[in-house]
Design an enzyme around this catalytic site. Structure first.
Site, PDB file in Angstrom:
ATOM      1  N   TRP A   1      77.434 -26.405  59.922  1.00 17.89           N
ATOM      2  CA  TRP A   1      76.893 -26.575  58.580  1.00 17.89           C
ATOM      3  C   TRP A   1      76.395 -25.256  57.991  1.00 17.89           C
ATOM      4  O   TRP A   1      75.479 -25.216  57.181  1.00 17.89           O
ATOM      5  CB  TRP A   1      75.825 -27.669  58.563  1.00 17.89           C
TER       6      TRP A   1
ATOM      7  N   HIS B   1      70.828 -46.367  56.091  1.00 19.40           N
ATOM      8  CA  HIS B   1      71.371 -46.032  54.774  1.00 19.40           C
ATOM      9  C   HIS B   1      71.179 -47.179  53.794  1.00 19.40           C
ATOM     10  O   HIS B   1      71.337 -47.017  52.594  1.00 19.40           O
ATOM     11  CB  HIS B   1      72.857 -45.694  54.873  1.00 19.40           C
TER      12      HIS B   1
END
Ligand code: GLN
Ligand code: ZN
Length: 749
Positions: A556, A689
């Site tokens: 990342w 989520h």
């Protein structure tokens, strides 16, 4: 030589897209205003291409949410559950990507998936046997008109599409190839319309051609499909993200006017030896070479690329085009907003890549670019000097835990004294506005270090109290001091550079700001132990220290290219190792090393996977080099599809792994042939989520199911992932239910 690009970032210089979308979703602006606002983003992109003398101006690369989703709408592939909504194309796109309500009922959005090995997420097209297609080209036709209006001559406009085979391949379960001929028909209609409009070149991307394990049934369809698509408009067929060595024969036989190849490597400064490929290509076509990186941000060595192109140019002459390796979507928009002028000399973001192409073209055409080349060379040399290794680190060799898992497990049970079905969380707790406000104030220097520390400690204290009240067994400090699991460590490690506004689209309106790995990684201070020791001082319960693993810290970020990928990873592991020992020295016995990006970083080609996975597990083990049997190492991964990486997980040899499973109803456990590939495992029992609060009964059911596969002394109970995006009002009842469900099961033993 011609220069062009494969698409630009669409988020705008200052993430305008995000803010425009958010106000549209809040109904603060109308659809018309939305379109007017985003036109500014498109126009700036066209302006930059014109300013940098691009021979073709890209159209169709803009998207309000996702360009794969745009293709679903373009070809009328709307999942049936959205069909009764009576929505405009724009609303339909948001409905498919974000979910919607139809007749008062919630309609679930389509799934998201990662675009090849990037951190960009696309909306997975849904196909089934009965899928039919119809052409809805309004979006792209409007954009062509907008570009013409802006002053781009129509024959310079190059619309971009994803090819029919890649589009089908990306669909749910590698969709049914029986749909191809119907879909191809729609591409033909589309090309016909574009041709009538005066378009000369269309780019069609088929990145699945980089796979070395593409099945025969897919491969054999390329030639006939592209034969059909040859209706008299020039097609540039583009591949990227890797070489196409294994499929070169197919590519060579395609009836297209041009081919684009990526000759860069994200992890090294090398360019692919294109001479070899050129010799294998037969009939004359335009060859576009991706010579400046669309995946990494270091300035291009202009002279080196110019020299690389020399022979190729002499063979191909005006059939040679150059471009970025792939769409510039994966880079930040421009470095002009960065305020570190020295560092800026070393990097090129999206718009700067266009300028580089222009210079390379000039150089190749024999124009003397003395100043530009000398300057470029000076920064390249300067970068080398900055990077010269000064850090001493050992740890290149492998490292195993002292004893096997069974022995460690016994030692840890003795010391930690945890109940079976141990309950815990993945690390972060809600990042409320309050948390973010404190951090921002401190970063801007508006509050003192001491005030900041006191504020964060307050948050930790509150979270410990809540966790005790809920009755969790292994507590966490809550990660309130972290903006993001990677950025936080990047800011605190030496060797990383973090940007002000180097945003890259992750999905829809969401952007990430990958840090840049400039030089050797080390640390000049302790990073996590003080916060975690503070948390431990507040409770009798065991506290779990939280770190981000080497692969995730690398994947990342934008890596340096002058040393091998796994050398960088080893350096990170060595710093993590120091952090672990700090934690141990303050009395912490449990440490979690998150590897959220382990699977995403898997190479696209099967030929590279084995080496990657061996190294990935090795650098993970290096993190815990030298720690005693009494220290319990956890890892966490946020997905449940372990098909390719099971052996790697076993080799990582973490004592406990927590994973995502609740959405798939623990399906993964059924498919794992040998549960012994895991030591202890915490299959997430609720989906973080979702805004839904799971009931005790629901969790109990999942637990009961998990117990069929995992012995009770090796099963951990936890949510799917970190809770930072949730609110306390959601987290507290959900965790209470999780603990209650666990208690009920424990009592039944
Ligand atoms: N420890 C991290 C958190 O809880 C893990 C995040 C992740 O896996 N993406 O936020
Ligand atoms: Zn996660």
């Amino acid at each position: 030589m011609k220069i062009h690009n494969l698409g630009l970032s669409r988020i705008g210089e200052k993430r305008e897209l995000k803010f425009i979308l958010e106000s549209y979703w809040k109904k603060e602006i109308s659809e018309k205003e939305l379109q007017k606002e985003v036109l500014n983003i498109k126009e700036l992109n066209w302006k930059k291409q014109i300013e940098n003398s691009m021979d073709f101006i890209t159209v169709g690369d803009f998207s309000l949410y996702d360009n794969v989703l745009d293709h679903s709408i373009l070809f009328g592939n709307i999942p049936p559950r959205f069909k009764d909504g009576n929505m405009s194309d724009i609303e339909l796109g948001f409905a498919i990507s974000r979910g919607c309500k139809i007749d008062g009922k919630n309609v679930t959005p389509s799934l998201m998936s990662k675009w090849f090995n990037t951190n960009y997420h696309y909306i997975v097209p849904e196909f089934n046997k009965n899928t039919t297609f119809s052409l809805h080209p309004q979006k792209v036709l409007d954009e062509i008109d907008e570009a013409i209006e802006f002053g781009v001559p129509v024959d310079k406009i190059k619309p971009i599409f994803i090819g029919p085979l890649t589009l089908l391949y990306l669909g749910n379960d590698h969709s049914d190839l029986a749909l191809l001929s119907d879909l191809t028909q729609k591409y033909i209609e589309l090309l016909q319309i574009l041709k009538n409009k005066g378009i000369k070149w269309v780019e069609i991307d088929e990145p699945i051609l980089v796979y070395d394990d593409l099945e025969e049934k897919w491969k054999e369809l390329f030639v006939p499909t592209y034969q059909k698509l040859n209706i008299g408009v020039n097609i540039l067929l583009a591949t990227y993200f890797d070489n196409v060595n294994e499929n070169l024969e197919i590519i060579n036989s395609l009836d297209v006017a041009g081919l684009h190849f990526d000759v860069t490597d994200m992890f090294s400064e090398k360019l692919i030896d294109f001479g070899v490929i050129l010799n294998r290509l037969s009939n004359p076509k335009v060859i576009s070479l991706g010579v400046v990186s669309g995946r990494n941000i270091w300035i291009t060595n202009l002279k080196k690329v110019g020299d690389f192109l020399k022979n190729i140019y002499s063979v191909l002459d005006d059939r040679l085009w150059i471009a970025p390796s792939c769409s510039l979507l994966h880079l930040p928009v421009t470095k002009s907003l960065e305020n570190n002028s020295e560092f800026n000399n070393f990097i090129s973001f999206g718009y700067e890549r266009l300028a580089e192409l222009n210079l390379i073209k000039e150089y190749s055409n024999g124009n003397i670019l003395h100043d530009a080349l000398i300057e470029n060379n000076r920064y390249i040399e300067e970068l080398k000097r900055i990077r010269s290794t000064s850090v001493n680190y050992e740890g290149v060799e492998d490292s195993n835990r002292i004893s096997s898992y069974d022995i460690r497990k016994a030692v840890q049970e003795e010391i930690l004294n945890l109940p079976c079905l141990t309950t815990t969380t993945i690390g972060s707790f809600p990042q409320s506005i309050e948390v973010r406000r404190v951090r921002n104030k401190w970063k801007k220097g508006l509050i003192s270090d001491l005030e900041y520390k006191t504020n964060i400690q307050e948050l930790i204290k509150k979270s410990i109290a809540i966790q005790e009240e809920i009755g969790l067994d292994v507590l966490v400090h809550g990660e309130f001091e972290r903006t993001d699991m990677v950025e936080y460590f990047a800011e605190n490690f030496t060797g990383y550079y973090t940007t002000n506004s180097g945003w890259v689209q992750s999905y829809g309106s969401r952007c990430v700001k990958p840090p840049i790995i400039l030089s050797d990684i080390s640390r000049d201070k302790k990073i996590t132990s003080e916060w975690i020791a503070y948390a431990q001082s507040l409770t009798e319960k065991k506290l779990k220290g939280m770190l981000t693993g080497p692969i995730t810290m690398l994947k990342w970020a934008f890596p340096r290219q002058d040393i091998p990928y796994f050398k960088i990873a080893e350096q990170i592991s060595s710093v993590i190792n120091k952090e672990i020992f700090d934690l141990i020295n303050t009395g912490i016995n449990i440490v979690q090393i998150d590897e959220a990006a382990l699977k995403e970083a898997l190479p696209l080609k099967t030929s590279g996977k084995k080496e990657y996975l061996e190294n990935a597990s090795r650098v993970f083990r290096l993190c815990s080099k030298g720690v005693g049997d009494d220290i319990q190492i956890h890892t966490h991964m946020c997905y449940s599809d372990f098909d390719d990486i099971l052996q790697c997980i076993k080799d990582m040899d973490a004592d406990v792994i927590t994973i995502e499973t609740s959405r798939s109803n623990m399906k993964i456990l059924e498919s794992i042939d040998d549960i012994n590939k895991f030591n202890s495992i915490g299959p997430g029992v609720y989906d973080i989520h979702s805004t839904n609060i799971p009931t005790t009964a629901e969790i109990k059911e999942l637990l009961t199911k998990a117990l069929k596969f995992i012995p009770k002394d090796r099963l951990w109970i936890n949510p799917d992932c970190g809770l930072k995006t949730r609110r306390w009002e959601e987290v507290i009842p959900a965790l209470k239910n999780m603990v209650n469900a666990t208690m009920e099961i424990r009592n039944s033993f």
